[in-house]
Write an enzyme that holds these catalytic residues in place. Structure first.
Site, short mmCIF file in Angstrom:
data_model
loop_
_atom_site.label_atom_id
_atom_site.label_comp_id
_atom_site.label_asym_id
_atom_site.label_seq_id
_atom_site.Cartn_x
_atom_site.Cartn_y
_atom_site.Cartn_z
N ASP A 197 67.08 109.47 -26.53
CA ASP A 197 66.20 110.51 -27.07
C ASP A 197 65.87 111.48 -25.94
O ASP A 197 64.83 111.38 -25.30
CB ASP A 197 64.93 109.87 -27.64
CG ASP A 197 63.98 110.91 -28.24
OD1 ASP A 197 64.43 112.05 -28.47
OD2 ASP A 197 62.80 110.58 -28.46
N ASP B 108 71.11 125.67 -31.49
CA ASP B 108 71.35 127.03 -31.01
C ASP B 108 70.83 128.02 -32.04
O ASP B 108 70.24 127.65 -33.04
CB ASP B 108 72.84 127.23 -30.76
CG ASP B 108 73.66 127.11 -32.05
OD1 ASP B 108 73.42 126.16 -32.80
OD2 ASP B 108 74.52 127.97 -32.31
#
Length: 547
Positions: free
Chosen positions: A520, A148
């Protein structure tokens, strides 16, 4: 599927070297890039372990010390190509250090230094102080924390601490060159790692109020969608002060003083004054002031169970920096309180010795590092030495319980399991300086092997390093920049048996062992996010390996 699992980057010439096979074989060979044999050896059967679920076989080729590019061959199966060289980790070290530059907030990343990963300036507006009728505050700068765009005081302080303790313990870190622009206030004499750390220190100074207390974080009210940093234009908020953040900043500024005084006395003195101001606030406010998000906000909370360890770190760091006995007395009293907490805690967020904990949620081990740097014969310094040796002994014992030689148990595969390992590697690399036991080095090197591909996922958890390095971090800029590969040097959070996000939960019901609880995928924030404090312990540990 039969696999030959190996550190995909490679090995130093005189380092221990092994591969792990998940199939039965009696013999193995190491061949060079042309297929010429360089080494033959016998495979040893370890057996099945709980963390990988694999029936493991170990191929040890430590005796091969000649530089070159090699593969392991066993029973018709081949490993990826790896190197043996005393320069094997040069690129890795540069990459993991430069990630902090790529994560800068505020600054534009130029094509000259960021290449194709350039972007415009971001998050340049002043921040609103949440819940207070005061003027907005300039808190530009620093590093984006993780996937973020938030910036968090405790997380930033701990990442900086890992790097600065790395400088204090292992001088080679000052010689790592990785091409970053000159930073504001640098008189031209700062090594690159210290120039980059200054970016975060300058930001953390802005997070301190005039009374010494420190805002816990600056973020938008909720996480931004997936967009480039310069396109995140939502209002920024400074959320309330906490004793956690204030103590961590008191500690890390004192630590920074001990480093920067050799390069810029005026800047170092400023750090010390701000450390003392934060510490005074802590003394004037002895009751813990923890942090929890306001209703409706979902950015990182970084909550902790207590602030004793944070205050302990601050006292130890100031004692190491100033030699003032009052900080020793404070640290002694806080040590007693922390032992009582550790004894009575119903649920702990850590394994092992509390005085060797080195993550943002429990920082007493950082205080111990300051005590180790003091090198005195007193009760607290003895506690630090004994704690690190005892914890290293525990980790060695754990490492003998699986075929990978990995110092992780089943309970370590939590959210950010790779950080758990990297913190353990910090402990081992520190313990080696106290008691240079060969088994510490074996466990330390095995940890690096795991991170770089010798794991049952057959994946390197550092982008751009290893043939099968992970490629899809939960990271906003790399998700939307239309560039196929993420920038190199990012450390994945790694397997998490809790499987906390929606995508990860597709693995539930499959009976997977902890080491295989990984995907992944960009959506997997509980498995595949990145953060500054997952890179920073690898910088410390790798510095120890290279020392």
């Amino acid at each position: 599927m039969k696999k030959v699992l190996v550190n995909q980057v490679g090995f130093l010439c005189n380092a221990p070297k092994k591969a792990v096979l998940n199939f039965q074989a009696n013999e193995f060979s190491v061949v060079d890039g042309n297929g010429k044999k360089a080494f033959d050896g016998k495979v040893e059967h370890f057996g099945t372990d709980e963390i990988s679920g694999e029936d493991t076989y170990v191929a040890d080729f430590s005796a091969l010390t000649e530089e070159g590019k090699y593969k392991i061959v066993a029973d018709g199966q081949e490993s990826v190509l790896f190197s043996i060289s005393n320069d094997a980790y040069d690129k890795l070290m540069k990459d993991i250090c430069k990630c902090f530059y790529y994560l800068r907030c505020g600054d534009a990343l130029s094509k000259e230094f960021a290449g194709e990963y350039y972007h415009k300036p971001c998050h340049m507006t002043k921040a609103t102080v949440y819940g207070e009728d005061v003027e907005p505050v300039d808190v530009t700068g620093g590093w984006h924390d993780a996937g973020d765009y938030g910036r968090y005081s405790t997380a930033g302080a701990v990442a900086v601490a890992h790097l600065l303790y790395g400088v204090r313990f292992f001088k080679g870190l000052l010689d790592v060159h990785y091409d970053i622009p000159k930073v504001a206030g640098d008189k031209g004499n700062l090594p690159e790692i210290l120039a980059e750390v200054k970016v975060e220190l300058d930001f953390l100074m802005k997070m301190q109020r005039e009374n010494g207390s420190v805002w816990h974080k600056v973020t938008t009210f909720n996480h931004a969608p997936f967009l480039m940093p310069e396109d995140d234009r939502e209002e920024l908020f400074l959320f309330s002060v906490s004793s956690l953040a204030t103590a961590d900043i008191a500690a890390v500024f004192a630590l920074a003083y001990t480093v920067y005084k050799e390069y810029d006395a005026e800047y170092a003195d400023k750090l010390m004054q701000k450390s003392l101001l934060a510490y005074k606030w802590l003394l004037d406010n002895p009751d813990e002031l923890l942090f929890f998000n306001p209703d409706g906000s979902n950015t990182g909370q970084y909550d902790e169970a207590e602030d004793i360890s944070n205050r302990f770190w601050a006292a130890c760091a100031l004692y190491e920096a100033t030699s003032d006995g009052k900080y020793y007395s404070d640290a002694q009293e806080l040590k007693n309180r922390l032992e009582e907490f550790d004894k009575n805690a119903q649920k702990k967020g850590y394994q092992g010795n509390v005085f060797t904990c080195l993550g943002w949620a429990e920082v007493a081990g950082l205080g111990s590092l300051s005590l180790l740097l003091k090198r005195e014969e007193n009760a607290l310094c003895s506690l630090a030495r004994n704690s690190f040796v005892a914890e290293a002994d525990r980790l060695v014992k754990v490492s003998k319980e699986n075929g990978f030689g990995l110092c992780m148990g089943e309970n370590d595969f939590i959210w950010g399991s790779n950080m758990e390992l990297l913190k353990y590697m910090m402990v081992l690399s520190t313990a080696i300086r106290i008691d240079n036991k060969p088994e510490y080095k074996l466990a330390l090197e095995a940890g690096l092997d795991y991170i770089l591909g010798c794991n049952s996922m057959d994946i390197s958890y550092v982008t751009g390093n290893g043939e099968k390095a992970f490629k899809n971090p939960h990271l906003r800029p790399t998700a939307v920049d239309d560039i196929e590969e993420p920038w190199p040097g990012l450390v994945s959070g790694g397997p998490n048996s809790g499987l906390h996000d929606e995508r990860a939960q597709t693995l539930r019901g499959k009976g997977l062992p902890p080491m295989k609880c990984y995907i992944d995928h960009i959506d997997c924030y509980s498995l595949n996010e990145i953060t500054i404090y997952w890179n920073s312990p690898l910088v410390f540990a790798l510095s120890g390996i290279l020392e």
